[in-house]
Design a protein around this motif. Structure first.
Motif, PDB file in Angstrom:
ATOM      1  N   GLN A   1      -3.679  -8.507   1.711  1.00 20.22           N
ATOM      2  CA  GLN A   1      -2.961  -7.462   0.988  1.00 20.22           C
ATOM      3  C   GLN A   1      -3.902  -6.321   0.601  1.00 20.22           C
ATOM      4  OE1 GLN A   1       0.551  -7.399   0.359  1.00 20.22           O
ATOM      5  NE2 GLN A   1      -0.117  -5.274   0.126  1.00 20.22           N
TER       6      GLN A   1
ATOM      7  N   VAL B   1      -4.394  -4.011   3.556  1.00 22.64           N
ATOM      8  CA  VAL B   1      -3.254  -3.116   3.758  1.00 22.64           C
ATOM      9  C   VAL B   1      -3.256  -1.996   2.724  1.00 22.64           C
ATOM     10  CG1 VAL B   1      -0.730  -3.000   3.626  1.00 22.64           C
ATOM     11  CG2 VAL B   1      -1.832  -4.828   4.942  1.00 22.64           C
TER      12      VAL B   1
ATOM     13  N   HIS C   1       3.655  -5.384   8.941  1.00 24.31           N
ATOM     14  CA  HIS C   1       2.695  -4.339   8.577  1.00 24.31           C
ATOM     15  C   HIS C   1       2.251  -3.475   9.759  1.00 24.31           C
ATOM     16  CE1 HIS C   1       2.426  -5.560   4.403  1.00 24.31           C
ATOM     17  NE2 HIS C   1       2.418  -6.810   4.820  1.00 24.31           N
TER      18      HIS C   1
ATOM     19  N   TRP D   1       3.490 -11.498   9.259  1.00 26.06           N
ATOM     20  CA  TRP D   1       2.712 -10.476   8.552  1.00 26.06           C
ATOM     21  C   TRP D   1       2.425  -9.292   9.475  1.00 26.06           C
ATOM     22  CZ3 TRP D   1       1.042  -9.683   3.621  1.00 26.06           C
ATOM     23  CH2 TRP D   1       0.024  -8.755   3.431  1.00 26.06           C
TER      24      TRP D   1
END
Length: 333
Positions: free
Chosen positions: A253, A256, A293, A289
């Protein structure tokens, strides 16, 4: 992961499994992104299959195993043993260049060491001295030669994964012994390669997931010399579950969020199984994921113990990977 180990990727080829091809169970897989779009759009899928020309040949085999799915990311490494190899001496670069030029929408992803003797276990004080020499320009000419070679081979748009896993303990090109010199050295390398006429390189900053030896944010060399924020993320601690791998400090996270704050695309140059064995839940959630993303590209490390095609140790994970990425879906041939 160790480049020396990557050279042994071919050792697992004999275990390419009829079992993998024949597995028939059903897994609930994340929804695949819609196919299509203009050439070069969407997530480029790839795999590290072998550092040399056999890696190019195996791309076709992996594509067939995936029911004809297109693999747009070709991924290899330059050996970090000598400056000559870091300058692009391996003949296999020609094979990779031919593969890249065969289709306009392909990406050639090349991991480039920052220092020779990259896996010699150099002590911190020696690494710090080498980084300072690099920051002062002593090694610029090696990277200029590499850039000229890539342009001459017709791959001026190569994605350069420079000094990967710099936040770790092992590589000579690691950051921790002198982060400020490391950053200046990265800047000099990028300047040297960008000075070559005709180049259109993109530079991928790709730490290990997690804190490791140093917070990877302390090694970030600046928005003007980084194009992509990558991350190598294997199924291993720190982060015993995928949720922990996402939320841990300097985890998925944070990658990102950091990339968004700096206006950069993300990538996953290396990912795969490791400490937890054949773990289809990890593969399922990592693929979900990725689909959410939308990195520029991702490349699974496909040899034992990490892989799903060349490694027969992970049949359940291989089935999830195949069902998710197969052109026809759900593992049908």
């Amino acid at each position: 992961m160790s480049h020396r180990v990557r050279w042994l990727a071919g050792a697992c080829i004999s275990t390419l499994a009829a079992a993998l091809l024949a597995t028939a169970g059903t897994f609930v897989t994340p929804q695949r992104p819609a196919p299509g779009g203009k050439a070069g759009t969407g997530i480029a899928v790839g795999a590290y299959l072998h550092y040399g020309s056999p890696g190019v040949e195996r791309m076709q085999g992996l594509s067939r195993w995936l029911g004809g799915a297109e693999l747009r990311a070709g991924h290899t490494y330059l050996p970090g043993d000598t400056w000559a190899n870091i300058e692009g001496a391996p003949d296999s670069l020609r094979s990779w260049a031919r593969w890249r030029k065969a289709k306009a929408n392909r990406l050639f992803v090349l991991n480039v060491p920052m220092l020779e003797g990259n896996e010699t276990g150099a002590p911190d004080d020696q690494v710090a001295e080498l980084l300072r020499s690099g920051a002062e320009g002593e090694y610029d000419h090696h990277f200029e030669r590499l850039a000229k070679r890539l342009v001459a081979l017709g791959v001026p748009d190569t994605v350069i994964v420079l000094g990967w896993e710099m936040n770790g303990f092992n590589y000579t090109h690691r950051c921790r012994p002198d982060p400020e010199s490391w950053k200046r050295y990265w800047q000099r390398i990028v300047a040297a390669m960008r000075s070559v006429e005709g180049q259109r390189f993109r530079f991928d900053f790709a730490p290990n997931r997690g804190g490791d030896a140093i917070a990877w944010t302390r090694c970030y060399p600046g928005d003007d010399v980084v194009d992509i924020i990558g991350m190598d993320s294997y199924d291993q601690p720190p982060g015993h579950t995928f949720a922990e791998q996402v939320t841990q400090p300097y985890g998925l996270q944070q990658q990102v969020d950091f990339a968004k704050a700096h206006g950069k695309r993300i990538s996953y140059p290396e990912w795969g199984l490791f400490r937890n064995g054949d773990n289809p839940e990890y593969v399922r959630r990592m693929l979900a994921w990725i689909a959410k993303h939308k990195p520029l590209y991702h490349s699974i490390t496909d040899y034992c113990p990490h892989g799903v095609w060349q490694c027969g140790q992970n049949p359940r994970s291989g089935r999830v990977f195949r069902e998710f990425l197969s052109k026809k879906g759900r593992g049908r041939p």
